[in-house]
Design a protein around this motif. Structure first.
Motif, mmCIF file in Angstrom:
data_model
loop_
_atom_site.group_PDB
_atom_site.id
_atom_site.type_symbol
_atom_site.label_atom_id
_atom_site.label_comp_id
_atom_site.label_asym_id
_atom_site.label_seq_id
_atom_site.Cartn_x
_atom_site.Cartn_y
_atom_site.Cartn_z
ATOM 1 N N TYR A 1 50.937 36.678 10.332
ATOM 2 C CA TYR A 1 49.945 37.623 9.827
ATOM 3 C C TYR A 1 48.712 37.674 10.727
ATOM 4 N N VAL A 2 48.369 36.542 11.321
ATOM 5 C CA VAL A 2 47.164 36.500 12.156
ATOM 6 C C VAL A 2 47.342 37.303 13.434
ATOM 7 N N ASP A 3 48.579 37.627 13.793
ATOM 8 C CA ASP A 3 48.837 38.340 15.036
ATOM 9 C C ASP A 3 48.970 39.847 14.849
ATOM 10 N N LEU A 4 48.723 40.354 13.636
ATOM 11 C CA LEU A 4 48.837 41.789 13.405
ATOM 12 C C LEU A 4 47.924 42.555 14.364
ATOM 13 N N PRO A 5 48.447 43.546 15.071
ATOM 14 C CA PRO A 5 47.589 44.320 15.976
ATOM 15 C C PRO A 5 46.602 45.176 15.187
ATOM 16 N N PRO A 6 45.469 45.516 15.794
ATOM 17 C CA PRO A 6 44.464 46.313 15.071
ATOM 18 C C PRO A 6 44.970 47.690 14.659
ATOM 19 N N ASN A 7 45.916 48.241 15.423
ATOM 20 C CA ASN A 7 46.399 49.599 15.138
ATOM 21 C C ASN A 7 47.678 49.608 14.304
ATOM 22 N N TYR A 8 47.964 48.523 13.597
ATOM 23 C CA TYR A 8 49.186 48.464 12.783
ATOM 24 C C TYR A 8 49.111 49.457 11.628
ATOM 25 N N LYS A 9 50.206 50.208 11.451
ATOM 26 C CA LYS A 9 50.344 51.138 10.333
ATOM 27 C C LYS A 9 51.689 50.910 9.675
ATOM 28 N N ASP A 10 51.716 51.031 8.364
ATOM 29 C CA ASP A 10 52.950 50.749 7.642
ATOM 30 C C ASP A 10 54.045 51.749 7.997
ATOM 31 N N LEU B 1 60.079 47.471 7.461
ATOM 32 C CA LEU B 1 60.253 46.285 6.629
ATOM 33 C C LEU B 1 59.790 45.026 7.355
ATOM 34 N N HIS B 2 60.018 44.949 8.670
ATOM 35 C CA HIS B 2 59.518 43.788 9.406
ATOM 36 C C HIS B 2 57.990 43.762 9.398
ATOM 37 N N GLY B 3 57.368 44.928 9.543
ATOM 38 C CA GLY B 3 55.915 44.982 9.466
ATOM 39 C C GLY B 3 55.395 44.545 8.117
ATOM 40 N N ARG B 4 56.071 44.917 7.054
ATOM 41 C CA ARG B 4 55.630 44.506 5.719
ATOM 42 C C ARG B 4 55.814 43.008 5.506
ATOM 43 N N ARG B 5 56.869 42.436 6.082
ATOM 44 C CA ARG B 5 57.041 40.988 5.966
ATOM 45 C C ARG B 5 55.901 40.254 6.646
ATOM 46 N N GLU C 1 54.680 53.082 10.732
ATOM 47 C CA GLU C 1 55.234 52.818 12.059
ATOM 48 C C GLU C 1 55.872 51.448 12.145
ATOM 49 N N GLY C 2 55.368 50.469 11.401
ATOM 50 C CA GLY C 2 55.950 49.141 11.365
ATOM 51 C C GLY C 2 55.682 48.350 12.631
ATOM 52 N N LEU C 3 56.490 47.307 12.828
ATOM 53 C CA LEU C 3 56.382 46.427 13.989
ATOM 54 C C LEU C 3 57.762 46.245 14.610
ATOM 55 N N PRO C 4 57.836 46.048 15.928
ATOM 56 C CA PRO C 4 59.144 45.764 16.551
ATOM 57 C C PRO C 4 59.722 44.464 16.008
ATOM 58 N N PHE C 5 61.013 44.530 15.601
ATOM 59 C CA PHE C 5 61.653 43.350 15.047
ATOM 60 C C PHE C 5 62.445 42.579 16.090
ATOM 61 N N ARG C 6 62.605 43.143 17.266
ATOM 62 C CA ARG C 6 63.171 42.434 18.404
ATOM 63 C C ARG C 6 62.809 43.213 19.660
ATOM 64 N N VAL C 7 63.225 42.742 20.823
ATOM 65 C CA VAL C 7 62.773 43.348 22.078
ATOM 66 C C VAL C 7 63.223 44.794 22.178
ATOM 67 N N ASP C 8 64.488 45.064 21.869
ATOM 68 C CA ASP C 8 64.990 46.432 21.911
ATOM 69 C C ASP C 8 65.600 46.765 20.554
ATOM 70 N N ASP C 9 65.628 48.073 20.250
ATOM 71 C CA ASP C 9 66.163 48.507 18.960
ATOM 72 C C ASP C 9 67.665 48.292 18.904
ATOM 73 N N LEU C 10 68.217 48.426 17.687
ATOM 74 C CA LEU C 10 69.658 48.328 17.511
ATOM 75 C C LEU C 10 70.352 49.491 18.208
ATOM 76 N N ALA C 11 71.484 49.202 18.846
ATOM 77 C CA ALA C 11 72.289 50.248 19.449
ATOM 78 C C ALA C 11 73.105 50.960 18.370
ATOM 79 N N ALA C 12 73.727 52.065 18.767
ATOM 80 C CA ALA C 12 74.483 52.866 17.803
ATOM 81 C C ALA C 12 75.619 52.071 17.190
ATOM 82 N N GLY C 13 76.295 51.246 18.006
ATOM 83 C CA GLY C 13 77.389 50.450 17.465
ATOM 84 C C GLY C 13 76.924 49.422 16.458
#
Length: 585
Positions: free
Chosen positions: A92-101, A137-141, A103-115
């Motif tokens: 929680y202490v690392d939330l960026p100042p421009n965080y918006k629900d 959901l990752h941003g809300r966690r 838009e959320g937060l990246p949950f890993r380096v790259d997004d899930l692929a189609a497969g």
């Protein structure tokens, strides 16, 4: 000894409880200066000191969803080249100042692929929508707002099942201490409530009458801010008022963690600049991995071939199911009639008339089939051949082609995991079945098992509306010849590497047929399967029918030859012709 009796004194013990209180007042709080959180860490997982701190206060228990680094999948925690820029935020202490629900937060380096999206959510979820849901959901966690009803409007477009699947995936692959984050958010809201009360009291003492201005506040919680909202410059420069309860031990911990965090950020920034400088100079930094090697750009000529070969259709053509299935059904019916006639009229050439007289007929026939499969795989590597291969050697339920029912039997796009697996089984079962039934019956079984299996798969895909899937490969034909072989020896025992030892006879052929069929039926109802198990089952069914017909054909041929002694032995023992031949040999 100083003893604080205010909120700060019991704040560590009520962080979790305050989370439930904060739900009702989260929208009624006035702006409060953001405070620095504790539990700060630059690593992706809690440190040992943090875990000990939580354990002493009853926060860390067996129900806390924590798993060590060794249990986190590689796909969720990868070594990054620029760690400061690409790290996944989990505190929680690392939330960026421009965080918006929204838009959320990246949950890993790259997004899930189609497969990965198809495997996780199924075909009804698009890739961008799935990644957006996971980010929210990752941003809300991290922000501690999973249960906040105000923010549910951003995920109202998703079904409860999709939200549950996404949340389960995140909890399994990305460690976030949701309890601590929710407690820290509750602490912020309590501090904001105290600030509100102090400002109200001060306003009443000074006799201010601008009540409407006090009600029209801008929330300091980032998840409730609009694009134009934020702190004014004059407010940012105002020092935070001292607490009326004095400085608590929790404030001291927060100040110490803030200093440590700032120092770590400074070191990370220096390391990032150093790595960027080395990358510009062509040097691989200490964190550079083989996986980080940039992919080779596609040449302009290859792009032209791709555009030429691929269809320009944006969606499958609108047509009834029978129009998609009728041409392929007629073509397969003609194949069945033609190869059954061929198997009846074929006469094996004499040794001197064979193309390779010194090579056994079974080895020559199966070798030609393997060579045809390898040749088609090689042609998939030639761009000029893509268009005819896509039309005649790949089955697409969106735009089916009748001739692909036969061409796909010899087609493989991938060598590892497909071609390299199918060809040894083709040689093993193909040569043995060929030796027993001859070239005509063997080729008839191989072609009809593959083509009828693909026709079965086409019916399945069209009737289920899975127009985005394609299929190819010799698996259905190989399942057909193996099922035919085991059916002809269904009551005989087979040993694998000499097991089971004598006097046991081994596993009967019927058991292998049941094993192959059971595995494919289980895969048919499994959500994670990627193989065309329907064509396997269709090929096995054809193989069993062909094995029964070839067994009857061999029995009639032996009876026609006047083998009366063999027939009498069969009648006395009640065993089949093949069993008697084995005993005789």
């Amino acid at each position: 000894m100083n003893c604080s009796l205010g909120v700060n004194a019991f704040r560590p013990g009520v962080q979790v409880a305050a989370h439930h209180f904060s739900k009702a007042c989260s929208r009624l709080l006035v702006a409060a200066a953001p405070t620095t959180r504790c539990f700060s860490s630059a690593t992706l997982l809690p440190s040992m000191a943090q875990n000990q701190w939580l354990a002493k206060r009853g926060r860390l228990s067996s129900s806390t969803p924590f798993s060590g680094p060794s249990s986190i999948p590689r796909i969720a925690a990868r070594t990054l080249k620029f760690a400061a820029r690409n790290r996944v935020i989990i505190h929680y202490v690392d939330l960026p100042p421009n965080y918006k629900d929204e838009e959320g937060l990246p949950f890993r380096v790259d997004d899930l692929a189609a497969g990965e999206v198809l495997q996780l959510f199924g075909p009804q979820m698009t890739t961008p929508a799935a990644n957006r849901l996971l980010r929210i959901l990752h941003g809300r966690r991290v922000a501690g707002t999973l249960d906040d009803p105000v923010l549910k409007v951003n995920t109202a477009g998703y079904t409860p099942k999709e939200r549950r699947i996404a949340l389960d995936y995140l909890r399994k692959n990305v460690y976030v201490d949701e309890v601590v984050n929710a407690g820290l958010r509750a602490e912020d809201e309590l501090a904001a409530l105290e600030k509100q009360q102090q400002e109200d009291a001060q306003a009443q003492a000074e006799g201010e009458d601008n009540v409407t201005k006090q009600l029209g506040y801008k929330s300091r919680f980032k998840m409730y801010q609009d694009d134009a909202e934020g702190l004014e410059e004059s407010e940012q420069k105002k020092p935070e008022p001292r607490s009326v309860y004095g400085k608590s031990a929790f404030d001291a911990i927060r100040a110490r963690n803030e200093a440590i965090w700032k120092e770590k950020l400074r070191k990370q920034e220096q390391e990032r600049k150093k790595l960027e400088e080395e990358y510009k100079n062509g040097k691989a930094g200490p964190l550079a991995k083989a996986d980080d090697t940039p992919k080779r750009e596609v040449s302009a000529k290859r792009k032209e071939w791709e555009e030429w070969a691929m269809s320009d259709l944006k969606e499958p053509p609108k047509m009834p199911a029978w129009k998609r299935l009728l041409p392929a059904t007629v073509f397969v019916a003609l194949l069945v009639a033609g190869f059954l006639t061929y198997s009846q009229l074929y006469v094996a050439p004499s040794r001197e008339n064979r193309l390779w007289p010194d090579c056994p007929p079974a080895a020559a026939t199966v070798a030609v089939l393997i060579g045809a499969n390898v040749l088609i795989w090689f042609l998939w590597k030639v761009p000029i051949m893509w268009k005819p291969l896509l039309r005649y050697f790949l089955i697409s339920p969106a735009t089916p082609n009748a001739f692909s029912m036969l061409g796909a039997v010899f087609s493989h796009q991938v060598v590892w995991g497909h071609l390299i697996v199918n060809m040894p089984f083709l040689w093993f079962f193909g040569t043995r079945l060929h030796d027993e039934v001859g070239r005509a019956d063997f080729l008839t079984t191989y072609i009809l098992s593959g083509s009828v299996g693909f026709l079965t798969s086409l019916f399945w895909l069209v009737l289920k509306g899975n127009f985005h899937m394609t299929t190819l490969g010799a698996s259905g034909a190989i399942y057909g010849i193996s099922a035919a072989y085991f059916w002809m020896h269904r009551f005989e025992g087979f040993k694998i590497f000499g097991l089971p030892p004598d006097p046991y006879t081994g596993v009967q052929g019927l058991a292998f047929i049941g094993l192959f069929g059971g595995l494919n039926i289980w895969g048919l109802f499994s959500k994670n399967h990627t193989m065309d198990v329907v064509s396997h089952l269709g090929g096995m069914l054809v193989g069993i029918i062909a094995g029964h017909l070839m067994e009857q054909k061999k029995k009639a041929r032996l009876q026609g030859a006047g083998n009366t002694q063999l027939n009498l032995k069969d009648q006395k023992t009640g065993s089949g012709v093949l069993d008697t031949m084995l005993e005789k040999n």
